[in-house]
Design a protein around this motif. Structure first.
Motif, short mmCIF file in Angstrom:
data_model
loop_
_atom_site.label_atom_id
_atom_site.label_comp_id
_atom_site.label_asym_id
_atom_site.label_seq_id
_atom_site.Cartn_x
_atom_site.Cartn_y
_atom_site.Cartn_z
N UNK A 1 36.36 -38.45 56.22
CA UNK A 1 35.28 -37.67 55.60
C UNK A 1 35.84 -36.52 54.77
N UNK A 2 36.86 -35.86 55.27
CA UNK A 2 37.45 -34.74 54.54
C UNK A 2 38.12 -35.20 53.25
N UNK A 3 38.68 -36.40 53.25
CA UNK A 3 39.23 -36.96 52.01
C UNK A 3 38.12 -37.28 51.02
N UNK A 4 37.03 -37.85 51.49
CA UNK A 4 35.91 -38.17 50.60
C UNK A 4 35.32 -36.91 49.97
N UNK A 5 35.31 -35.83 50.74
CA UNK A 5 34.72 -34.58 50.26
C UNK A 5 35.74 -33.66 49.58
N UNK A 6 36.95 -34.16 49.35
CA UNK A 6 38.01 -33.41 48.65
C UNK A 6 38.38 -32.12 49.38
N UNK A 7 38.22 -32.13 50.70
CA UNK A 7 38.78 -31.06 51.52
C UNK A 7 40.22 -31.38 51.88
N UNK A 8 40.58 -32.64 51.79
CA UNK A 8 41.96 -33.11 51.90
C UNK A 8 42.22 -34.06 50.73
N UNK A 9 43.45 -34.13 50.30
CA UNK A 9 43.82 -35.04 49.23
C UNK A 9 44.49 -36.27 49.82
N UNK A 10 43.94 -37.47 49.59
CA UNK A 10 44.59 -38.67 50.11
C UNK A 10 46.03 -38.80 49.61
N UNK A 11 46.86 -39.38 50.42
CA UNK A 11 48.23 -39.66 50.00
C UNK A 11 48.25 -40.73 48.92
#
Length: 261
Positions: A45-55
């Motif tokens: 969820x955090x990757x989808x919301x750009x709170x984390x950047x996927x590798x």
């Protein structure tokens, strides 16, 4: 066209690989994501919301490629804020601003966005009036019309979470995400929040709900994903997952979840 396409998302923190190639599509409706703690649900969820950047991987919304690891581009803060507008996220811990009352918590982000928006012939006061009117309607939608001037400290946990839902809806996201929305609530307050989420379901809505509430996943979701060890172990309709799971890991998780109810 799919509303959301997630393609081969990986995410590592140092040497720890948390997501190991997550792929799925949504055309709308409610997707429930279930799984044990540490399976990667919140990180997704955090990757989808750009709170984390996927590798690595791709995230596509309504045909627009929001993230593509093959394109070596560093996003500015402004670009990230714009990408986040496609998603709304309701956190476990409400995250309301304690210094603002309910109506101000809901209208804060829309008012900040309006400062940089083009009004197209409308006055600033007209735009702000529309923002406030929308907030009033959202409060009615989550059953809190009488709490507009209350502060978070004056609300129960369930009421605070319903305000958080209204706040996420205020920016009219394409996809509304919930990260364990009842995990911080006492059991007697869980039902009121789940009823609100269920009431948001419509033919035009798209929601992703990370949840440990198996009854909700079984009876409200259109699709269910079971995650284990950073991968999608099994996906299908609620009937597929709950009544006829194919994976031994899924069966073990469900058996343990039911025993703990």
């Amino acid at each position: 066209m799919a509303r959301l396409e997630v393609k081969d998302i990986f995410k590592s923190f140092g040497k720890t690989e948390v997501l190991k190639g997550i792929s799925f599509e949504m055309e709308g409706g409610v997707l429930a994501i279930i799984g044990s703690s540490g399976s990667g649900k919140t990180t997704l969820l955090r990757c989808l919301n750009f709170l984390e950047t996927p590798t690595s991987g791709q995230i596509i919304v309504n045909g627009e490629k929001l993230f593509d690891s093959s394109v070596k581009e560093k996003f500015s803060d402004k670009q990230i804020r714009k990408k986040r507008l496609h998603f709304g996220l309701v956190f476990q811990q409400f995250n309301l601003f304690p210094q603002y009352n309910v109506i101000d918590n809901i209208t804060l982000s829309p008012r900040l966005r309006a400062k940089t928006a083009k009004y197209y012939g409308r006055s600033k006061s007209e735009v702000l009036g529309e923002i406030n009117l929308n907030a009033v309607k959202l409060l009615e939608r989550v059953g809190l019309s009488d709490k507009a001037t209350f502060y978070p400290c004056q609300l129960s946990g369930g009421q605070q979470q319903r305000v958080a839902i209204a706040r996420a809806l205020a920016l009219e996201p394409d996809i509304l995400c919930f990260d364990e929305p009842t995990s911080a609530l006492d059991p007697e307050l869980t039902g009121e929040v789940l009823r609100v989420i269920k009431g948001l379901k419509s033919k035009d809505s798209t929601m992703i709900v990370v949840t440990h509430e198996m009854d909700f996943a079984k009876n409200v979701a259109d699709r269910v994903i079971f995650m284990a060890d950073g991968v999608i172990e099994e996906a299908g309709t609620p009937q597929d997952i709950f009544d006829n799971p194919k994976s031994a890991k899924t069966r073990a998780f469900l058996q343990n979840s039911l025993e703990n109810i």
